[in-house]
Design a protein around this motif. Structure first.
Motif, PDB file in Angstrom:
ATOM      1  N   SER A   1       0.826  -1.202   0.000  1.00 57.60           N
ATOM      2  CA  SER A   1       0.000   0.000   0.000  1.00 57.60           C
ATOM      3  C   SER A   1       0.860   1.251   0.000  1.00 57.60           C
ATOM      4  O   SER A   1       2.025   1.224   0.420  1.00 57.60           O
ATOM      5  N   PHE A   2       0.282   2.353  -0.444  1.00 54.73           N
ATOM      6  CA  PHE A   2       0.954   3.650  -0.365  1.00 54.73           C
ATOM      7  C   PHE A   2       1.358   3.949   1.072  1.00 54.73           C
ATOM      8  O   PHE A   2       2.392   4.567   1.333  1.00 54.73           O
ATOM      9  N   ILE A   3       0.561   3.479   2.014  1.00 56.50           N
ATOM     10  CA  ILE A   3       0.778   3.788   3.431  1.00 56.50           C
ATOM     11  C   ILE A   3       2.062   3.148   3.961  1.00 56.50           C
ATOM     12  O   ILE A   3       2.577   3.550   5.010  1.00 56.50           O
ATOM     13  N   ASP A   4       2.614   2.161   3.255  1.00 55.38           N
ATOM     14  CA  ASP A   4       3.835   1.483   3.707  1.00 55.38           C
ATOM     15  C   ASP A   4       4.978   2.469   3.936  1.00 55.38           C
ATOM     16  O   ASP A   4       5.761   2.316   4.874  1.00 55.38           O
ATOM     17  N   SER A   5       5.083   3.451   3.044  1.00 55.14           N
ATOM     18  CA  SER A   5       6.180   4.416   3.130  1.00 55.14           C
ATOM     19  C   SER A   5       6.021   5.388   4.289  1.00 55.14           C
ATOM     20  O   SER A   5       6.939   6.140   4.599  1.00 55.14           O
ATOM     21  N   ILE A   6       4.875   5.371   4.908  1.00 60.76           N
ATOM     22  CA  ILE A   6       4.647   6.171   6.111  1.00 60.76           C
ATOM     23  C   ILE A   6       4.840   5.310   7.346  1.00 60.76           C
ATOM     24  O   ILE A   6       5.431   5.731   8.347  1.00 60.76           O
ATOM     25  N   VAL A   7       4.372   4.070   7.263  1.00 61.43           N
ATOM     26  CA  VAL A   7       4.436   3.156   8.413  1.00 61.43           C
ATOM     27  C   VAL A   7       5.877   2.862   8.818  1.00 61.43           C
ATOM     28  O   VAL A   7       6.232   2.957  10.005  1.00 61.43           O
ATOM     29  N   ILE A   8       6.717   2.502   7.850  1.00 65.79           N
ATOM     30  CA  ILE A   8       8.082   2.085   8.183  1.00 65.79           C
ATOM     31  C   ILE A   8       8.868   3.175   8.900  1.00 65.79           C
ATOM     32  O   ILE A   8       9.451   2.920   9.962  1.00 65.79           O
ATOM     33  N   PRO A   9       8.929   4.412   8.385  1.00 67.36           N
ATOM     34  CA  PRO A   9       9.677   5.451   9.107  1.00 67.36           C
ATOM     35  C   PRO A   9       9.103   5.751  10.494  1.00 67.36           C
ATOM     36  O   PRO A   9       9.848   6.105  11.411  1.00 67.36           O
ATOM     37  N   LEU A  10       7.787   5.602  10.645  1.00 63.41           N
ATOM     38  CA  LEU A  10       7.170   5.950  11.928  1.00 63.41           C
ATOM     39  C   LEU A  10       7.411   4.912  13.022  1.00 63.41           C
ATOM     40  O   LEU A  10       7.366   5.247  14.204  1.00 63.41           O
ATOM     41  N   VAL A  11       7.678   3.660  12.635  1.00 61.72           N
ATOM     42  CA  VAL A  11       7.856   2.622  13.660  1.00 61.72           C
ATOM     43  C   VAL A  11       9.315   2.207  13.835  1.00 61.72           C
ATOM     44  O   VAL A  11       9.656   1.521  14.798  1.00 61.72           O
ATOM     45  N   ALA A  12      10.177   2.597  12.910  1.00 63.58           N
ATOM     46  CA  ALA A  12      11.591   2.238  13.027  1.00 63.58           C
ATOM     47  C   ALA A  12      12.253   3.027  14.160  1.00 63.58           C
ATOM     48  O   ALA A  12      11.864   4.162  14.438  1.00 63.58           O
ATOM     49  N   PRO A  13      13.252   2.451  14.817  1.00 64.76           N
ATOM     50  CA  PRO A  13      13.890   3.114  15.961  1.00 64.76           C
ATOM     51  C   PRO A  13      14.948   4.139  15.570  1.00 64.76           C
ATOM     52  O   PRO A  13      15.625   4.678  16.440  1.00 64.76           O
ATOM     53  N   ARG A  14      15.116   4.405  14.275  1.00 61.53           N
ATOM     54  CA  ARG A  14      16.073   5.410  13.830  1.00 61.53           C
ATOM     55  C   ARG A  14      15.535   6.096  12.576  1.00 61.53           C
ATOM     56  O   ARG A  14      14.568   5.644  11.973  1.00 61.53           O
ATOM     57  N   ARG A  15      16.172   7.185  12.202  1.00 56.42           N
ATOM     58  CA  ARG A  15      15.746   7.951  11.043  1.00 56.42           C
ATOM     59  C   ARG A  15      15.860   7.106   9.778  1.00 56.42           C
ATOM     60  O   ARG A  15      16.865   6.459   9.527  1.00 56.42           O
ATOM     61  N   VAL A  16      14.812   7.119   8.966  1.00 58.48           N
ATOM     62  CA  VAL A  16      14.755   6.325   7.749  1.00 58.48           C
ATOM     63  C   VAL A  16      14.429   7.237   6.568  1.00 58.48           C
ATOM     64  O   VAL A  16      13.567   8.103   6.657  1.00 58.48           O
ATOM     65  N   GLN A  17      15.134   7.036   5.458  1.00 58.91           N
ATOM     66  CA  GLN A  17      14.826   7.742   4.227  1.00 58.91           C
ATOM     67  C   GLN A  17      14.442   6.745   3.140  1.00 58.91           C
ATOM     68  O   GLN A  17      14.866   5.592   3.163  1.00 58.91           O
ATOM     69  N   PHE A  18      13.618   7.187   2.202  1.00 54.44           N
ATOM     70  CA  PHE A  18      13.229   6.347   1.087  1.00 54.44           C
ATOM     71  C   PHE A  18      12.995   7.229  -0.125  1.00 54.44           C
ATOM     72  O   PHE A  18      12.947   8.459  -0.018  1.00 54.44           O
TER      73      PHE A  18
END
Length: 264
Positions: free
Chosen positions: A70-87
């Motif tokens: 889903s489009f929402i995947d790119s929001i979910v991963i950065p919000l739950v990861a324990p460090r800063r994530v870029q995509f």
């Protein structure tokens, strides 16, 4: 998943030098403000089940390789990861004008997105270079090896760009299994729904044993190992093929047979 054999469509990407690539801007104030506001709200509303967060190294380059529903995947991963994530996200999200363009640009910046042009050939290589720049700044980079989201819920064959990034930069790969995100915002839905989701981070994969990034066999073997780890987490049905739209016309079908597109 196929074995670790060289795929005739997996042509080695052209390795542009770091000097020829512009450095990727690291997330700044907007990212941390957005994360600080959105993460607690998302966890309160959606109450996701999160496992394996301890598998993500807190420092150094790391690739989060995930299935894509889903489009929402790119929001979910950065919000739950324990460090800063870029995509990576399509550049159109950053180039709009007026108030709508401002909102889009601010939102995607706040969740760590980096704008790139979509496409094959040079555009695909530039996207890989953007990912490499992120990793070489010791950041976490999220990528979908399938290339695009699955519309039928199956897990498709991985493209070898993820392996090229890992083998080129020395980054470890943490597989990610998303379950249920397609129910939050199905294809065509304008607004998200409240649904239960699971985000599972697997154990880090060190892919160096597969060989050099210049070897098609090494890239294919490393990619298949990544996809097998994602499958163990997501428990999706395997499609056994690449996820892509069929050619739209006779000429395109002929062109794809004569000049197979690089599956990065």
């Amino acid at each position: 998943m196929t074995g670790a054999t060289e795929d005739s469509h997996d042509v080695p990407p052209v390795d542009l030098s770091a000097e020829e690539s512009e450095p990727t801007k690291r997330p700044g104030f907007v990212y941390f403000l957005g994360y600080g506001i959105m993460a607690p709200i998302a966890r309160l509303v959606f109450r996701p089940t999160i496992t394996g967060r301890e598998n993500i190294p807190r420092t150094g380059p790391v690739i989060l390789a995930s299935n894509h529903l889903s489009f929402i995947d790119s929001i979910v991963i950065p919000l739950v990861a324990p460090r800063r994530v870029q995509f990576l996200a399509k550049s159109a999200y950053f180039t709009g004008t007026g108030f709508k363009g401002f909102i889009s640009r601010t939102f995607f910046t706040s969740i760590g997105a980096v704008g790139v042009e979509r496409g094959a050939g040079q555009a695909a290589q530039e996207a890989l270079d953007a990912g490499r720049n992120i990793l070489e700044s010791d950041s976490a980079f999220a990528i979908y090896p399938e290339g695009t989201r699955s519309l039928d819920g199956r897990l498709y064959k991985g493209r070898t760009g993820v392996a090229w990034l890992a083998l080129t930069t020395g980054a470890v790969v943490v597989p990610v299994g998303l379950i249920g995100t397609q129910e939050i915002q199905p294809v065509g839905a304008k607004f998200p729904r409240i649904r239960k989701i699971t985000v599972a981070f697997g154990e880090p994969l060190d892919l160096r044993r597969h060989g050099s990034a210049e070897s098609g066999k090494a890239r294919r073997g490393a990619t298949d190992e990544i996809m097998a780890a994602i499958h163990a987490l997501s428990r999706q049905e395997l499609a056994g093929t690449y996820n892509e739209s069929p050619p739209s016309g006779t000429l395109q079908k002929i062109a794809d047979r004569v000049f197979p597109r690089e599956r990065v």
